[in-house]
Design a protein around this motif. Sequence first.
Motif, PDB file in Angstrom:
ATOM      1  N   LEU A 219       0.822  -1.208   0.000  1.00 41.38           N
ATOM      2  CA  LEU A 219       0.000   0.000   0.000  1.00 41.38           C
ATOM      3  C   LEU A 219       0.859   1.264   0.000  1.00 41.38           C
ATOM      4  O   LEU A 219       0.512   2.265  -0.634  1.00 41.38           O
ATOM      5  CB  LEU A 219      -0.943   0.001   1.207  1.00 41.38           C
ATOM      6  N   LYS A 220       2.010   1.219   0.700  1.00 40.22           N
ATOM      7  CA  LYS A 220       2.928   2.369   0.684  1.00 40.22           C
ATOM      8  C   LYS A 220       3.514   2.561  -0.705  1.00 40.22           C
ATOM      9  O   LYS A 220       3.654   3.690  -1.186  1.00 40.22           O
ATOM     10  CB  LYS A 220       4.046   2.154   1.706  1.00 40.22           C
ATOM     11  N   LEU A 221       3.867   1.451  -1.371  1.00 41.44           N
ATOM     12  CA  LEU A 221       4.412   1.531  -2.729  1.00 41.44           C
ATOM     13  C   LEU A 221       3.336   1.960  -3.728  1.00 41.44           C
ATOM     14  O   LEU A 221       3.613   2.700  -4.674  1.00 41.44           O
ATOM     15  CB  LEU A 221       4.984   0.174  -3.147  1.00 41.44           C
ATOM     16  N   ARG A 222       2.127   1.506  -3.530  1.00 39.13           N
ATOM     17  CA  ARG A 222       1.025   1.831  -4.433  1.00 39.13           C
ATOM     18  C   ARG A 222       0.710   3.312  -4.413  1.00 39.13           C
ATOM     19  O   ARG A 222       0.495   3.936  -5.449  1.00 39.13           O
ATOM     20  CB  ARG A 222      -0.225   1.033  -4.022  1.00 39.13           C
ATOM     21  N   GLY A 223       0.698   3.877  -3.203  1.00 42.17           N
ATOM     22  CA  GLY A 223       0.407   5.296  -3.072  1.00 42.17           C
ATOM     23  C   GLY A 223      -1.025   5.636  -3.450  1.00 42.17           C
ATOM     24  O   GLY A 223      -1.919   4.788  -3.453  1.00 42.17           O
ATOM     25  N   THR A 224      -1.228   6.894  -3.827  1.00 42.86           N
ATOM     26  CA  THR A 224      -2.553   7.380  -4.203  1.00 42.86           C
ATOM     27  C   THR A 224      -2.732   7.296  -5.716  1.00 42.86           C
ATOM     28  O   THR A 224      -1.887   7.762  -6.470  1.00 42.86           O
ATOM     29  CB  THR A 224      -2.752   8.834  -3.739  1.00 42.86           C
ATOM     30  N   CYS A 225      -3.828   6.692  -6.137  1.00 41.06           N
ATOM     31  CA  CYS A 225      -4.141   6.564  -7.567  1.00 41.06           C
ATOM     32  C   CYS A 225      -5.563   7.068  -7.810  1.00 41.06           C
ATOM     33  O   CYS A 225      -6.354   7.225  -6.875  1.00 41.06           O
ATOM     34  CB  CYS A 225      -4.039   5.105  -8.028  1.00 41.06           C
ATOM     35  N   GLU A 226      -5.880   7.292  -9.063  1.00 47.28           N
ATOM     36  CA  GLU A 226      -7.246   7.713  -9.384  1.00 47.28           C
ATOM     37  C   GLU A 226      -8.246   6.582  -9.139  1.00 47.28           C
ATOM     38  O   GLU A 226      -9.396   6.825  -8.789  1.00 47.28           O
ATOM     39  CB  GLU A 226      -7.335   8.167 -10.847  1.00 47.28           C
ATOM     40  N   THR A 227      -7.798   5.346  -9.330  1.00 45.58           N
ATOM     41  CA  THR A 227      -8.677   4.204  -9.078  1.00 45.58           C
ATOM     42  C   THR A 227      -8.623   3.799  -7.614  1.00 45.58           C
ATOM     43  O   THR A 227      -7.595   3.962  -6.945  1.00 45.58           O
ATOM     44  CB  THR A 227      -8.297   2.996  -9.953  1.00 45.58           C
ATOM     45  N   ASP A 228      -9.734   3.265  -7.127  1.00 43.55           N
ATOM     46  CA  ASP A 228      -9.791   2.783  -5.749  1.00 43.55           C
ATOM     47  C   ASP A 228      -9.400   1.319  -5.633  1.00 43.55           C
ATOM     48  O   ASP A 228      -9.305   0.791  -4.524  1.00 43.55           O
ATOM     49  CB  ASP A 228     -11.216   2.954  -5.191  1.00 43.55           C
ATOM     50  N   HIS A 229      -9.199   0.633  -6.754  1.00 38.93           N
ATOM     51  CA  HIS A 229      -8.877  -0.792  -6.716  1.00 38.93           C
ATOM     52  C   HIS A 229      -7.522  -1.027  -6.054  1.00 38.93           C
ATOM     53  O   HIS A 229      -6.584  -0.243  -6.235  1.00 38.93           O
ATOM     54  CB  HIS A 229      -8.887  -1.375  -8.123  1.00 38.93           C
ATOM     55  N   LEU A 230      -7.436  -2.116  -5.321  1.00 41.23           N
ATOM     56  CA  LEU A 230      -6.203  -2.423  -4.597  1.00 41.23           C
ATOM     57  C   LEU A 230      -5.048  -2.704  -5.558  1.00 41.23           C
ATOM     58  O   LEU A 230      -3.947  -2.155  -5.390  1.00 41.23           O
ATOM     59  CB  LEU A 230      -6.437  -3.640  -3.693  1.00 41.23           C
ATOM     60  N   PHE A 231      -5.285  -3.538  -6.546  1.00 42.77           N
ATOM     61  CA  PHE A 231      -4.204  -3.923  -7.455  1.00 42.77           C
ATOM     62  C   PHE A 231      -4.237  -3.053  -8.711  1.00 42.77           C
ATOM     63  O   PHE A 231      -5.261  -2.982  -9.405  1.00 42.77           O
ATOM     64  CB  PHE A 231      -4.312  -5.400  -7.819  1.00 42.77           C
ATOM     65  N   VAL A 232      -3.099  -2.373  -8.951  1.00 43.20           N
ATOM     66  CA  VAL A 232      -3.038  -1.413 -10.058  1.00 43.20           C
ATOM     67  C   VAL A 232      -1.844  -1.704 -10.962  1.00 43.20           C
ATOM     68  O   VAL A 232      -0.896  -2.401 -10.572  1.00 43.20           O
ATOM     69  CB  VAL A 232      -2.936   0.039  -9.535  1.00 43.20           C
TER      70      VAL A 232
END
Length: 323
Positions: A219-232
Amino acid sequence: MTRRKNELQGAELDVIEKTLTSEILPFDKAMTIFIKDAKRKALREFTIKYYLRECNDFRNYLAREEHSLIINEVLRRHIDEFIEDMQQRRHLQTVTINTKLRAIRTLFNFLYDRKFISENPMQKYPLLKDRKANISTFSNKQLRQLFNAPNMRTFTGQRDYTFMLLLLDTGIRLNEAAGILVEDVKLSEGSLFIRNTKNHFHRYVPITAKTKAQLSRYLKLRGTCETDHLFVTIDETALTRAGLQKVIPKYGKLAGIKGVRCSAHTIRHTFAKLAIMNGAGIFEVQKILGHSSMEMVRVYVNLFSSEVAEKHKGFSPLNNFDF
């Protein structure tokens, strides 16, 4: 002369029922009505695509064989002939044929219940009997090979490792994993909310400390994205079901794993096997896996229960013989 009753009864009502409720309905129009109803019921997109694919396969068969494409004129013998075609010409497996029959049955049951047709060719139509094949699972060695395959110094490697770890820890379905949102990850509670379920019953599944730690890192690596889906993706768009479906075959190939199908469903089977061998009860397994019935859970128990093997040591007839 006896005067007849004006109100129709019994068999007389059957005569007019067919006339009043049935209409000439083309196959394509019937499908449009059926799919519109499926969308109104908010069925999963995956389920709707399944109905479209399998019912249209039957429609294309009818067209190829120059049978009528009027839905009212589809007879039970057309279903029989369709099965023969799938077995003899297309050489499809029993499980694949039954998958198609379930979709066609749902279509005709819907049309019959809504009185679009007066005769249901799929009424009480039996599925083909199929011997239960042995359920393939990963061995402990294969699991280590699979989980060592991702490059953990890359974002995609961390994401894919997290995805596989989540599958093994919870046994969730591929489609359920694809529907997880960031807000569904309850790290403080040690659980995961599953919303994209097969039977529309949402559920919580527990996660272990190891999975919590990995999810926190991801989650720290993922950061903030426009999509709410967990896997991006690396473009920060939602990783689709089709994208997630490719993950395990990819690492299975990299790891050189042979003799077992590398898929999300194999990990699900592996979760069930290890859970039962570690003493999980059938109701616990049913709840975590999200099965609406006990049928599949019983299959798992029969295959993987170490208790059966231990008991066999005691009651085997060979114990009484010295060869």
